[in-house]
Design an enzyme around this catalytic site. Structure first.
Site, PDB file in Angstrom:
ATOM      1  N   ASP A  35       0.823  -1.218   0.000  1.00 31.65           N
ATOM      2  CA  ASP A  35       0.000   0.000   0.000  1.00 31.65           C
ATOM      3  C   ASP A  35       0.854   1.264   0.000  1.00 31.65           C
ATOM      4  OD1 ASP A  35       0.941   0.168   2.592  1.00 31.65           O
ATOM      5  OD2 ASP A  35      -1.034   0.181   3.551  1.00 31.65           O
ATOM      6  N   ASP A  61      -4.071  -2.194  -0.257  1.00 31.37           N
ATOM      7  CA  ASP A  61      -4.059  -2.481   1.174  1.00 31.37           C
ATOM      8  C   ASP A  61      -4.636  -3.888   1.346  1.00 31.37           C
ATOM      9  OD1 ASP A  61      -4.771  -2.731   3.924  1.00 31.37           O
ATOM     10  OD2 ASP A  61      -4.956  -0.559   4.121  1.00 31.37           O
ATOM     11  N   GLN A  85       2.828  -4.004  10.259  1.00 30.93           N
ATOM     12  CA  GLN A  85       3.180  -2.847  11.082  1.00 30.93           C
ATOM     13  C   GLN A  85       4.326  -3.316  11.972  1.00 30.93           C
ATOM     14  OE1 GLN A  85       4.150  -0.161  13.427  1.00 30.93           O
ATOM     15  NE2 GLN A  85       3.120  -1.682  14.713  1.00 30.93           N
ATOM     16  N   TYR A 152       2.689  -5.232  19.401  1.00 32.90           N
ATOM     17  CA  TYR A 152       3.302  -5.770  18.183  1.00 32.90           C
ATOM     18  C   TYR A 152       3.631  -7.252  18.354  1.00 32.90           C
ATOM     19  CZ  TYR A 152       7.100  -6.931  14.978  1.00 32.90           C
ATOM     20  OH  TYR A 152       7.907  -7.564  14.062  1.00 32.90           O
ATOM     21  N   VAL A 196      20.412   0.255  12.791  1.00 32.84           N
ATOM     22  CA  VAL A 196      21.514   0.296  11.824  1.00 32.84           C
ATOM     23  C   VAL A 196      21.253   1.389  10.796  1.00 32.84           C
ATOM     24  CG1 VAL A 196      22.749  -0.983  10.041  1.00 32.84           C
ATOM     25  CG2 VAL A 196      22.075  -2.138  12.157  1.00 32.84           C
ATOM     26  N   PHE A 212      19.256   4.812  23.104  1.00 28.72           N
ATOM     27  CA  PHE A 212      18.235   4.755  24.140  1.00 28.72           C
ATOM     28  C   PHE A 212      18.649   3.721  25.187  1.00 28.72           C
ATOM     29  CE2 PHE A 212      16.227   6.454  20.399  1.00 28.72           C
ATOM     30  CZ  PHE A 212      15.469   7.509  20.899  1.00 28.72           C
ATOM     31  N   ARG A 219      21.628  -7.271  20.546  1.00 24.92           N
ATOM     32  CA  ARG A 219      20.758  -7.791  19.500  1.00 24.92           C
ATOM     33  C   ARG A 219      21.540  -8.751  18.613  1.00 24.92           C
ATOM     34  NH1 ARG A 219      17.903  -5.755  22.609  1.00 24.92           N
ATOM     35  NH2 ARG A 219      16.292  -4.174  22.311  1.00 24.92           N
ATOM     36  N   ARG A 276      13.303   2.801  25.956  1.00 21.60           N
ATOM     37  CA  ARG A 276      11.948   2.903  25.435  1.00 21.60           C
ATOM     38  C   ARG A 276      11.090   1.718  25.875  1.00 21.60           C
ATOM     39  NH1 ARG A 276      13.683   4.642  19.338  1.00 21.60           N
ATOM     40  NH2 ARG A 276      14.838   2.680  19.520  1.00 21.60           N
TER      41      ARG A 276
END
Length: 319
Positions: A35, A61, A85, A152, A196, A212, A219, A276
């Site tokens: 979309d 979409d 998302q 998420y 990155v 943050f 990771r 965060r």
């Protein structure tokens, strides 16, 4: 052309555009849908120029009904479902939107696939869906199961339940690849590997970089070409399985910053900000099942991947 196509949702995004390029290079006929809310047609420009006769792009979409009509018309053999998302922070701020894209969107893909007689759905998930492991548990494999820390994460886990249910009800084959922190060309600053892209872009522009938290969070950074290879292999292997994809190596955000700063000649120290919400402290994965079931392993070192990413980012900055 008579050969059945494969369909890629999220085709203009980071991983999707790299997947489209790989599939076309492999000689496949490819239909891409997006979309363009976060993806870009510029990501697909080289593929469209080189393989115009075997590539079709449709802007739509996946939640709005057009995908079902497209699948009925083209009858794809495999659907690679990457549309999502992917921003953890946005999912915390707007969980309803996150669920609309990641849950209802996936359901729309599965409905379109079953009605069109699609052989298999390959689904891209995220290790960020599985909560906070203890450092002693790392690297985690497919048996790790901890409640998600963000909407998420919840939405990506729910999608797996739908995959299993559609297999039971409708015989629709699937494989889910649960990805560590993917990075590489075409990446934006959104998503779990976006640090990155953020660091690279800001360093090349001489702008401040923000870390943050204390920067010691780690990771598992896996290069996008390696991830695309796993997705392609999953189209024909590991039916009904969820496989984790990553390197098994932990890199701290501070280490990543220093590596990119050295590669770009960036002279500044990072700016620190509070950690965060919704983000885990440490992550790495054990991909031995993927090695067994797919014949897959990562071949790109972090140094090689960062160099390729920086070269692409520098080229984009000059345009």
């Amino acid at each position: 052309m008579s050969d059945p196509p494969v369909l890629v949702t999220g085709a203009a995004g980071f991983i999707g555009s790299n997947l489209v390029a790989r599939l076309l290079e492999d000689g496949r006929r490819v239909v891409g849908v997006d979309d363009l809310s976060s993806g870009s047609l510029a990501n697909l420009a080289p593929a469209r120029a080189r393989h115009a006769g075997r590539f079709e792009f449709d802007r739509l979409d996946i939640r709005q009904g057009g995908l079902a009509r497209l699948c009925d018309r083209l009858r794809p053999e495999v659907v690679f479902h990457l549309a999502a998302q992917v921003d953890v922070r946005r999912s915390v701020e707007d969980p309803q939107f996150d669920a609309s894209v990641n849950v209802l969107g996936t359901l729309a893909v599965l409905e379109a696939a079953r009605h069109a007689g699609v052989r298999k759905v390959v689904y891209a998930s995220s290790i960020g869906s599985y909560g906070e492991p203890d450092v002693s548990e790392l690297p985690v494999d497919e048996s790790f199961d901890r409640p998600a820390l963000s909407p998420y994460g919840v939405s990506k886990r729910v999608a797996l339940d739908y995959l299993r249910t559609y297999e039971l009800l409708h015989g629709l084959d699937w494989t889910a690849v649960t990805l560590a922190n993917v990075y590489g060309p075409h990446q934006t600053t959104a998503g779990e590997g976006g640090v990155v892209a953020t660091f690279a872009g800001r360093m090349l522009a001489g702008q401040p970089c923000t870390i943050f938290g204390d920067g010691e969070q780690t990771r598992d950074f896996v290069y996008v070409d390696d991830v695309v290879h796993a997705l392609v292999l999953a189209a024909d292997r590991a039916d009904g399985q969820r496989l984790v994809i990553g390197t098994g190596q932990r890199t701290s955000i501070s280490q990543l910053f220093r590596a990119l700063a050295a590669a770009t000649g960036y002279p500044h120290e990072p700016v620190h900000a509070p950690a965060r919400d919704g983000e885990i402290q440490h992550s790495s994965v054990d991909a031995r099942r993927a090695a067994r079931e797919l014949g897959w392993k990562p071949w790109t070192t972090l140094e090689e991947g960062l160099a390729a990413t920086l070269a692409w980012a520098a080229e984009m900055a000059e345009r």
